[in-house]
Design an enzyme around this catalytic site. Structure first.
Site, PDB file in Angstrom:
ATOM      1  N   HIS A 292       0.837  -1.198   0.000  1.00 38.58           N
ATOM      2  CA  HIS A 292       0.000   0.000   0.000  1.00 38.58           C
ATOM      3  C   HIS A 292       0.870   1.247   0.000  1.00 38.58           C
ATOM      4  O   HIS A 292       2.080   1.175   0.220  1.00 38.58           O
ATOM      5  CB  HIS A 292      -0.983  -0.005   1.174  1.00 38.58           C
TER       6      HIS A 292
ATOM      7  N   HIS B 192       1.418   3.796   1.883  1.00 39.94           N
ATOM      8  CA  HIS B 192       1.926   4.519   3.050  1.00 39.94           C
ATOM      9  C   HIS B 192       3.447   4.627   2.955  1.00 39.94           C
ATOM     10  O   HIS B 192       4.111   3.656   2.557  1.00 39.94           O
ATOM     11  CB  HIS B 192       1.517   3.825   4.354  1.00 39.94           C
TER      12      HIS B 192
ATOM     13  N   ASP C 133       5.984   4.443   4.866  1.00 41.77           N
ATOM     14  CA  ASP C 133       6.917   3.470   5.468  1.00 41.77           C
ATOM     15  C   ASP C 133       7.109   2.234   4.584  1.00 41.77           C
ATOM     16  O   ASP C 133       8.068   1.491   4.762  1.00 41.77           O
ATOM     17  CB  ASP C 133       6.480   3.072   6.894  1.00 41.77           C
TER      18      ASP C 133
ATOM     19  N   HIS D 280       6.683  -5.802  11.408  1.00 39.87           N
ATOM     20  CA  HIS D 280       6.008  -4.502  11.489  1.00 39.87           C
ATOM     21  C   HIS D 280       5.614  -4.184  12.940  1.00 39.87           C
ATOM     22  O   HIS D 280       4.460  -3.918  13.247  1.00 39.87           O
ATOM     23  CB  HIS D 280       4.777  -4.502  10.557  1.00 39.87           C
TER      24      HIS D 280
HETATM   25 ZN   LIG Z   1       3.121   0.251   7.811  1.00 42.51          ZN
HETATM   26 ZN   LIG Z   2      -0.016   1.367   6.560  1.00 44.21          ZN
END
Ligand SMILES: [Zn+2]
Ligand SMILES: [Zn+2]
Length: 295
Positions: free
Chosen positions: A60, A62, A64, A262
């Protein structure tokens, strides 16, 4: 098949953990799953050859999970790459990747294909494929399953008894049956199916039934585990998973092993998260940067 966790922190890095990325090396080719900030450095550190990267699968948009692309594509150009590179991202977010490619347009002399991915088969390689499946996060997010094709294996004792040799094997494979020693021998009676290995990556997400289906009988499930049970409310609010929730997904999918990744940067010691997960699914390991699994 070698699986290397390159970064195991979520959202922001710590001294010990970098941003999310997993490398799968299969038959000399490398496939990256997410490419957080510093991924190219982590590859150098843990001995993954960047020139072998065939494709990058982004879960996705984002930061990071994607910011590392900007530096990586630049280094590949400086190293004289000529081979095309494919980058997958959930459909609708292609422009986010395009934005990361603008810095060094002048020096990037190889083709970069940015592909908007939807659930289903997204990539076919030599003897394997990659399927995307829907995750449940704050923006459109996909998990990925790397699956080696199932293979037919001849039963050596049976073929020896029948006196099979040379082209008889390829003939048997194409005709599915063969006359041998005055009788008809069916392909199915002298072969078995060797199941291909399967590795599934799910991050970032709430626990999801689509992960359970994708990870069914997987050899390895790599699942995000941002929080401990104590912060279960935060996991819900921010659409992440706790270690226990990840373990429940592994248990329900009958995966053979679970690796947690994560982790929220708030935990300097993640052993309580590992203990919570192991209560539910004993074959759980806490991922760390540079952690390698051979399948
Ligand atoms: Zn993340
Ligand atoms: Zn995320």
């Amino acid at each position: 098949m070698d699986i290397t966790l390159l970064g195991t922190s979520g959202s922001s890095p710590t001294k010990e953990r970098m941003m999310p990325s997993v490398a799968i090396t299969y038959e000399g080719e490398t496939f990256l799953f997410d490419c957080g900030e510093g991924t190219q450095m982590q590859m150098l550190k843990y001995g993954i050859n960047t020139s072998r990267i065939k494709a990058i699968f982004i879960t996705h948009a984002h930061g990071d999970h994607i910011i590392g692309i900007a530096g990586l594509v630049r280094s590949l150009a400086l190293n004289g790459r000529s081979e095309a590179l494919s980058i997958f991202i959930p459909k609708g977010y292609e422009r986010v990747i395009q934005g990361l490619l603008t810095f060094d347009k002048a020096i990037i002399c190889y083709r970069i294909n940015v592909i908007g991915a939807k659930p289903g088969k997204v990539y076919s390689g030599k003897g394997f494929h990659v399927r995307a499946f829907r995750l449940n996060h704050t923006i459109s997010t996909l998990g990925y399953a790397f699956k080696e094709e199932d293979r037919l294996r001849f039963d050596k004792d049976k073929t020896k008894k029948l006196g099979m040799k040379g082209t008889m094997f390829s003939e048997m494979l194409s005709k599915k049956k063969l006359h041998i020693k005055n009788k008809v021998v069916a392909l199915s009676s002298i072969t078995s199916i060797k199941k291909g290995r399967k590795v599934v990556y799910a991050s970032d997400t709430r626990p999801s039934t689509s992960t359970v289906s994708a990870a069914k009988d997987a050899d390895l499930l790599i699942h995000e585990s941002s929080y401990s049970d104590q912060q279960a409310n935060l996991a819900k609010e921010r659409k992440h998973s706790t270690a226990s929730e990840a373990a429940r997904i592994a248990y329900r999918s009958k995966a053979k092993g679970l690796v947690l990744t994560h982790f929220s940067a708030r935990y300097s010691d993640i052993s309580p998260l590992l203990a919570e997960a192991r209560k539910i699914f004993s074959a759980t390991t806490a991922g760390s940067d540079g952690y390698k699994i051979k399948l």
